[in-house]
Scaffold this motif. Structure first.
Motif, PDB file in Angstrom:
ATOM      1  N   UNK A 224       0.840  -1.204   0.000  1.00  0.00           N
ATOM      2  CA  UNK A 224       0.000   0.000   0.000  1.00  0.00           C
ATOM      3  C   UNK A 224       0.875   1.254   0.000  1.00  0.00           C
ATOM      4  N   UNK A 225       1.847   1.285   0.894  1.00  0.00           N
ATOM      5  CA  UNK A 225       2.731   2.452   1.017  1.00  0.00           C
ATOM      6  C   UNK A 225       3.545   2.662  -0.250  1.00  0.00           C
ATOM      7  N   UNK A 226       4.089   1.579  -0.783  1.00  0.00           N
ATOM      8  CA  UNK A 226       4.889   1.671  -2.006  1.00  0.00           C
ATOM      9  C   UNK A 226       4.044   2.172  -3.180  1.00  0.00           C
ATOM     10  N   UNK A 227       2.832   1.653  -3.301  1.00  0.00           N
ATOM     11  CA  UNK A 227       1.943   2.105  -4.374  1.00  0.00           C
ATOM     12  C   UNK A 227       1.610   3.583  -4.210  1.00  0.00           C
ATOM     13  N   UNK A 228       1.214   3.966  -2.999  1.00  0.00           N
ATOM     14  CA  UNK A 228       0.777   5.335  -2.746  1.00  0.00           C
ATOM     15  C   UNK A 228       1.899   6.352  -2.935  1.00  0.00           C
ATOM     16  N   UNK A 229       3.095   6.022  -2.487  1.00  0.00           N
ATOM     17  CA  UNK A 229       4.173   7.004  -2.512  1.00  0.00           C
ATOM     18  C   UNK A 229       4.990   6.989  -3.801  1.00  0.00           C
ATOM     19  N   UNK A 230       5.043   5.860  -4.491  1.00  0.00           N
ATOM     20  CA  UNK A 230       5.934   5.760  -5.646  1.00  0.00           C
ATOM     21  C   UNK A 230       5.208   5.438  -6.950  1.00  0.00           C
TER      22      UNK A 230
END
Length: 190
Positions: free
Chosen positions: A79-85
């Motif tokens: 989730x974090x990787x998708x949202x931020x990158x």
């Protein structure tokens, strides 16, 4: 009387450079598995998707698990990787619209299909297949010209029809397989 001439920058070759630049950008976008999985899931759903659902499915595909078996830590990492990158990268390339929670493919995403000709690992590429089929056709036609291919049992038109039929059937199978192997068409991404 003095004259001035305005010089405009040359646009010769600009379109070619823009096309190459866009092609390079697309290959860069598709070089990342999470971005390919994102595009696959969005095409599969064919409606705007939530970031949470996307993260669950991408994590499941990456870890080769069922969605229900994904832990909250595994989901959060994706989730974090998708949202931020990854989602901002796809949005800058105008492939998706992303508004913090919802992801939707744009019309530009349709142009990606041509870059995603997927050849299964246990398969021969279609280019090599057609090259082989052309060699068979050349042998048959050469044999007919040199009169070494029997024309008593099968007439020349029969041999020609056979070669043409092989190409026609192969092309039809190629089209069907390509449509079935596109991102978004299968349950799991290739």
């Amino acid at each position: 009387m003095a004259t001035t001439s305005e010089s405009k920058p040359s646009t010769a070759g600009t379109t070619g450079q823009n096309d190459q630049s866009r092609e390079g950008e697309i290959f860069d976008l598709l070089s990342n598995q999470r971005r390919r999985y994102t595009i696959h899931y969005c095409k599969q759903e064919d409606n705007p998707v939530t970031l949470g659902d996307l993260a669950e499915h991408v994590a499941a595909w990456e870890l080769d698990k069922e969605v229900e078996a994904i832990t909250s830590a595994e989901r959060k990492r994706v989730y974090t990787s998708l949202q931020q990158t990854h989602l901002p990268t796809l949005e800058r390339a105008d492939i998706i619209k992303f508004d913090d929670r919802t992801i939707e493919l744009t019309d530009e995403a349709a142009e990606l299909d041509v870059y995603l000709d997927i050849v299964p690992g246990n398969s021969v590429s279609w280019g090599i297949y057609y090259l082989g089929l052309t060699a068979v056709g050349a042998v048959v036609i050469g044999g007919l010209w040199l009169e070494v291919v029997p024309t008593e049992t099968v007439p020349e038109l029969g041999w020609t029809t056979l070669v043409f039929s092989l190409f026609a059937v192969s092309a039809a199978i190629h089209v069907v397989q390509n449509r079935r192997m596109r991102l978004g068409e299968m349950e799991r991404p290739p």
